[in-house]
Design a protein around this motif. Structure first.
Motif, PDB file in Angstrom:
ATOM      1  N   ALA A 132       0.831  -1.208   0.000  1.00 22.65           N
ATOM      2  CA  ALA A 132       0.000   0.000   0.000  1.00 22.65           C
ATOM      3  C   ALA A 132       0.863   1.255   0.000  1.00 22.65           C
ATOM      4  CB  ALA A 132      -0.933  -0.003   1.212  1.00 22.65           C
ATOM      5  N   GLY A 133       1.918   1.264   0.813  1.00 20.26           N
ATOM      6  CA  GLY A 133       2.807   2.420   0.854  1.00 20.26           C
ATOM      7  C   GLY A 133       3.432   2.707  -0.491  1.00 20.26           C
ATOM      8  N   LEU A 134       3.869   1.667  -1.171  1.00 21.36           N
ATOM      9  CA  LEU A 134       4.491   1.845  -2.487  1.00 21.36           C
ATOM     10  C   LEU A 134       3.485   2.334  -3.519  1.00 21.36           C
ATOM     11  CD1 LEU A 134       6.711  -1.364  -2.507  1.00 21.36           C
ATOM     12  CD2 LEU A 134       7.568   0.989  -2.554  1.00 21.36           C
ATOM     13  N   LEU A 135       2.310   1.741  -3.539  1.00 22.14           N
ATOM     14  CA  LEU A 135       1.319   2.119  -4.551  1.00 22.14           C
ATOM     15  C   LEU A 135       0.811   3.539  -4.351  1.00 22.14           C
ATOM     16  CD1 LEU A 135      -0.791  -1.164  -4.797  1.00 22.14           C
ATOM     17  CD2 LEU A 135       0.851  -0.298  -6.462  1.00 22.14           C
ATOM     18  N   LEU A 136       0.553   3.923  -3.105  1.00 22.83           N
ATOM     19  CA  LEU A 136       0.005   5.257  -2.850  1.00 22.83           C
ATOM     20  C   LEU A 136       1.061   6.344  -2.991  1.00 22.83           C
ATOM     21  CD1 LEU A 136      -2.360   4.404   0.129  1.00 22.83           C
ATOM     22  CD2 LEU A 136      -3.053   5.182  -2.151  1.00 22.83           C
ATOM     23  N   ASN A 137       2.264   6.108  -2.489  1.00 23.95           N
ATOM     24  CA  ASN A 137       3.306   7.137  -2.574  1.00 23.95           C
ATOM     25  C   ASN A 137       3.839   7.320  -3.988  1.00 23.95           C
ATOM     26  OD1 ASN A 137       4.235   8.366   0.214  1.00 23.95           O
ATOM     27  ND2 ASN A 137       3.669   6.238   0.621  1.00 23.95           N
ATOM     28  N   SER A 138       3.747   6.279  -4.798  1.00 28.13           N
ATOM     29  CA  SER A 138       4.159   6.404  -6.202  1.00 28.13           C
ATOM     30  C   SER A 138       3.025   6.915  -7.076  1.00 28.13           C
ATOM     31  CB  SER A 138       4.631   5.046  -6.731  1.00 28.13           C
ATOM     32  OG  SER A 138       3.537   4.148  -6.845  1.00 28.13           O
ATOM     33  N   LYS A 139       1.832   7.040  -6.492  1.00 34.46           N
ATOM     34  CA  LYS A 139       0.621   7.459  -7.202  1.00 34.46           C
ATOM     35  C   LYS A 139       0.216   6.472  -8.286  1.00 34.46           C
ATOM     36  CE  LYS A 139       1.310  12.367  -6.207  1.00 34.46           C
ATOM     37  NZ  LYS A 139       1.405  13.744  -6.739  1.00 34.46           N
ATOM     38  N   ALA A 140       0.606   5.214  -8.089  1.00 37.44           N
ATOM     39  CA  ALA A 140       0.134   4.166  -8.994  1.00 37.44           C
ATOM     40  C   ALA A 140      -1.354   3.944  -8.814  1.00 37.44           C
ATOM     41  CB  ALA A 140       0.897   2.866  -8.743  1.00 37.44           C
ATOM     42  N   VAL A 141      -1.857   4.144  -7.582  1.00 39.15           N
ATOM     43  CA  VAL A 141      -3.292   4.104  -7.313  1.00 39.15           C
ATOM     44  C   VAL A 141      -3.642   5.293  -6.429  1.00 39.15           C
ATOM     45  CG1 VAL A 141      -3.353   1.578  -7.484  1.00 39.15           C
ATOM     46  CG2 VAL A 141      -3.145   2.660  -5.228  1.00 39.15           C
ATOM     47  N   ASP A 142      -4.933   5.548  -6.352  1.00 46.01           N
ATOM     48  CA  ASP A 142      -5.433   6.659  -5.534  1.00 46.01           C
ATOM     49  C   ASP A 142      -5.993   6.193  -4.199  1.00 46.01           C
ATOM     50  OD1 ASP A 142      -5.175   8.664  -7.739  1.00 46.01           O
ATOM     51  OD2 ASP A 142      -6.689   7.371  -8.661  1.00 46.01           O
ATOM     52  N   PHE A 143      -6.372   4.918  -4.138  1.00 42.48           N
ATOM     53  CA  PHE A 143      -7.037   4.403  -2.939  1.00 42.48           C
ATOM     54  C   PHE A 143      -6.742   2.920  -2.796  1.00 42.48           C
ATOM     55  CE2 PHE A 143     -10.296   3.440   0.138  1.00 42.48           C
ATOM     56  CZ  PHE A 143     -10.580   4.653   0.761  1.00 42.48           C
ATOM     57  N   VAL A 144      -6.643   2.465  -1.544  1.00 41.73           N
ATOM     58  CA  VAL A 144      -6.369   1.059  -1.259  1.00 41.73           C
ATOM     59  C   VAL A 144      -7.463   0.497  -0.369  1.00 41.73           C
ATOM     60  CG1 VAL A 144      -4.860  -0.501   0.044  1.00 41.73           C
ATOM     61  CG2 VAL A 144      -3.865   1.161  -1.538  1.00 41.73           C
ATOM     62  N   VAL A 145      -7.960  -0.685  -0.719  1.00 37.80           N
ATOM     63  CA  VAL A 145      -8.852  -1.452   0.132  1.00 37.80           C
ATOM     64  C   VAL A 145      -8.090  -2.677   0.597  1.00 37.80           C
ATOM     65  CG1 VAL A 145     -10.986  -2.789   0.291  1.00 37.80           C
ATOM     66  CG2 VAL A 145     -10.930  -0.672  -1.071  1.00 37.80           C
ATOM     67  N   ALA A 146      -7.866  -2.767   1.898  1.00 35.77           N
ATOM     68  CA  ALA A 146      -7.123  -3.882   2.469  1.00 35.77           C
ATOM     69  C   ALA A 146      -7.946  -4.515   3.574  1.00 35.77           C
ATOM     70  CB  ALA A 146      -5.776  -3.402   3.011  1.00 35.77           C
ATOM     71  N   GLY A 147      -7.383  -5.528   4.200  1.00 34.45           N
ATOM     72  CA  GLY A 147      -8.074  -6.162   5.299  1.00 34.45           C
ATOM     73  C   GLY A 147      -7.360  -7.414   5.741  1.00 34.45           C
ATOM     74  N   CYS A 148      -7.850  -7.990   6.825  1.00 34.66           N
ATOM     75  CA  CYS A 148      -7.346  -9.260   7.337  1.00 34.66           C
ATOM     76  C   CYS A 148      -8.484  -9.868   8.146  1.00 34.66           C
ATOM     77  CB  CYS A 148      -6.077  -9.054   8.166  1.00 34.66           C
ATOM     78  SG  CYS A 148      -6.238  -7.876   9.519  1.00 34.66           S
ATOM     79  N   GLY A 149      -8.202 -10.785   9.045  1.00 36.74           N
ATOM     80  CA  GLY A 149      -9.278 -11.411   9.794  1.00 36.74           C
ATOM     81  C   GLY A 149     -10.122 -10.414  10.572  1.00 36.74           C
ATOM     82  N   THR A 150      -9.459  -9.582  11.371  1.00 36.82           N
ATOM     83  CA  THR A 150     -10.158  -8.558  12.154  1.00 36.82           C
ATOM     84  C   THR A 150     -10.116  -7.189  11.499  1.00 36.82           C
ATOM     85  OG1 THR A 150      -8.193  -7.931  13.424  1.00 36.82           O
ATOM     86  CG2 THR A 150      -9.528  -9.750  14.289  1.00 36.82           C
ATOM     87  N   GLY A 151      -9.198  -6.994  10.575  1.00 38.76           N
ATOM     88  CA  GLY A 151      -8.975  -5.688   9.974  1.00 38.76           C
ATOM     89  C   GLY A 151      -7.989  -4.839  10.750  1.00 38.76           C
ATOM     90  N   GLN A 152      -7.714  -5.202  12.002  1.00 38.81           N
ATOM     91  CA  GLN A 152      -6.864  -4.373  12.850  1.00 38.81           C
ATOM     92  C   GLN A 152      -5.397  -4.444  12.432  1.00 38.81           C
ATOM     93  OE1 GLN A 152      -8.190  -2.327  14.783  1.00 38.81           O
ATOM     94  NE2 GLN A 152     -10.021  -3.142  15.754  1.00 38.81           N
ATOM     95  N   GLY A 153      -4.904  -5.640  12.094  1.00 43.92           N
ATOM     96  CA  GLY A 153      -3.517  -5.773  11.669  1.00 43.92           C
ATOM     97  C   GLY A 153      -3.243  -4.984  10.400  1.00 43.92           C
ATOM     98  N   ALA A 154      -4.158  -5.085   9.440  1.00 42.17           N
ATOM     99  CA  ALA A 154      -4.009  -4.327   8.199  1.00 42.17           C
ATOM    100  C   ALA A 154      -4.035  -2.832   8.470  1.00 42.17           C
ATOM    101  CB  ALA A 154      -5.104  -4.716   7.209  1.00 42.17           C
ATOM    102  N   LEU A 155      -4.932  -2.401   9.359  1.00 43.06           N
ATOM    103  CA  LEU A 155      -5.021  -0.988   9.715  1.00 43.06           C
ATOM    104  C   LEU A 155      -3.690  -0.475  10.257  1.00 43.06           C
ATOM    105  CD1 LEU A 155      -6.902   1.539  10.359  1.00 43.06           C
ATOM    106  CD2 LEU A 155      -7.080   0.553  12.646  1.00 43.06           C
ATOM    107  N   MET A 156      -3.112  -1.189  11.198  1.00 45.26           N
ATOM    108  CA  MET A 156      -1.856  -0.770  11.803  1.00 45.26           C
ATOM    109  C   MET A 156      -0.712  -0.808  10.810  1.00 45.26           C
ATOM    110  SD  MET A 156      -2.354  -2.763  15.431  1.00 45.26           S
ATOM    111  CE  MET A 156      -0.797  -2.230  16.133  1.00 45.26           C
ATOM    112  N   SER A 157      -0.684  -1.851   9.984  1.00 46.72           N
ATOM    113  CA  SER A 157       0.391  -1.999   9.010  1.00 46.72           C
ATOM    114  C   SER A 157       0.368  -0.874   7.983  1.00 46.72           C
ATOM    115  CB  SER A 157       0.277  -3.360   8.319  1.00 46.72           C
ATOM    116  OG  SER A 157       1.324  -3.552   7.385  1.00 46.72           O
ATOM    117  N   LEU A 158      -0.805  -0.566   7.442  1.00 45.53           N
ATOM    118  CA  LEU A 158      -0.897   0.490   6.434  1.00 45.53           C
ATOM    119  C   LEU A 158      -0.566   1.854   7.026  1.00 45.53           C
ATOM    120  CD1 LEU A 158      -2.363  -1.788   4.795  1.00 45.53           C
ATOM    121  CD2 LEU A 158      -3.777   0.020   3.833  1.00 45.53           C
ATOM    122  N   ASN A 159      -1.034   2.116   8.241  1.00 49.34           N
ATOM    123  CA  ASN A 159      -0.816   3.425   8.840  1.00 49.34           C
ATOM    124  C   ASN A 159       0.619   3.641   9.309  1.00 49.34           C
ATOM    125  OD1 ASN A 159      -3.218   4.916   8.574  1.00 49.34           O
ATOM    126  ND2 ASN A 159      -4.194   3.787  10.234  1.00 49.34           N
ATOM    127  N   ALA A 160       1.454   2.610   9.210  1.00 54.10           N
ATOM    128  CA  ALA A 160       2.860   2.766   9.582  1.00 54.10           C
ATOM    129  C   ALA A 160       3.633   3.610   8.567  1.00 54.10           C
ATOM    130  CB  ALA A 160       3.525   1.389   9.713  1.00 54.10           C
TER     131      ALA A 160
END
Length: 212
Positions: free
Chosen positions: A55-83
């Motif tokens: 997500a960091g690579l795609l958004l910072n390079s402007k390859a995409v404008d938005f990312v939809v991610a997730g995991c079992g609870t969604g919390q791990g993905a949330l923390m990982s992306l916001n890093a």
């Protein structure tokens, strides 16, 4: 708008369900969808740690404008992306979350729980989430009379993150290179990134990681 969808290993089997709903909503809005994570249990194995890198690579390079991610609870993905700088990810359980995040926080990523609460009618909930996330103008505030303060606070939060984190590429270079290499080795990620990325320095970094 270019939207990337990414599933990690524990919820890879849900990818076709989520992708179908995202494509249904995106096609009506003339948005493009890139399925860059796992599309099944036997695909290139990714954890929520890898999702943050991607997500960091795609958004910072402007390859995409938005990312939809997730995991079992969604919390791990949330923390990982916001890093990562340049990524503002919200946690989304229902359509109201998606709408309020778009209007108040106006971020560029969502983390969804793809196991917890993903039962009967889950595909409808996911579709309605995407409708609220991607339909209409964002950053309008809720309630509308609070727009000015909400826009100001969102900007302050982004500036704090910029001030307290390393520049994006400096941070990427400090991560275990094997972890980064595994994250960027997927064919669908590479197709999306190299065909749409707009940052030569980030592209050169990814090429160097793959060549190592």
């Amino acid at each position: 708008m270019k939207i990337a969808l990414m599933n990690e290993f524990s919820q890879a089997a849900k990818n076709p369900i989520v992708l179908e709903q995202l494509n249904t909503v995106a096609s009506d809005l003339d948005h493009s969808v890139f399925n860059v994570g796992m599309d099944g249990d036997n695909d290139h194995r990714l954890t929520y740690i890898h999702l943050g890198i991607i997500a960091g690579l795609l958004l910072n390079s402007k390859a995409v404008d938005f990312v939809v991610a997730g995991c079992g609870t969604g919390q791990g993905a949330l923390m990982s992306l916001n890093a990562y700088p340049g990524v503002a990810c919200g946690y989304c359980i229902d359509p109201a979350d998606a709408y309020l995040f778009a209007q108040i926080n106006n971020g560029n990523a969502l983390a969804l729980p793809f196991a917890k609460g993903f039962g009967w009618g889950a595909e409808l909930n996911v579709r309605y989430i995407f409708e609220k996330a991607f339909t209409g103008a964002k950053g309008q505030g809720y309630p509308p009379e609070r727009k000015e303060s909400q826009v100001t606070n969102a900007g302050i939060l982004n500036s704090i993150k910029d001030a307290t984190t390393k520049p994006f590429l400096d941070g990427m270079k400090a991560i275990d290179p094997e972890l980064v290499k595994h994250a960027v080795s997927g064919e669908r990620f590479q197709s999306c990134f190299f065909e749409n990325g707009q940052d030569a320095d980030i592209e050169a970094f990814v090429k160097s990681v793959l060549a190592a």
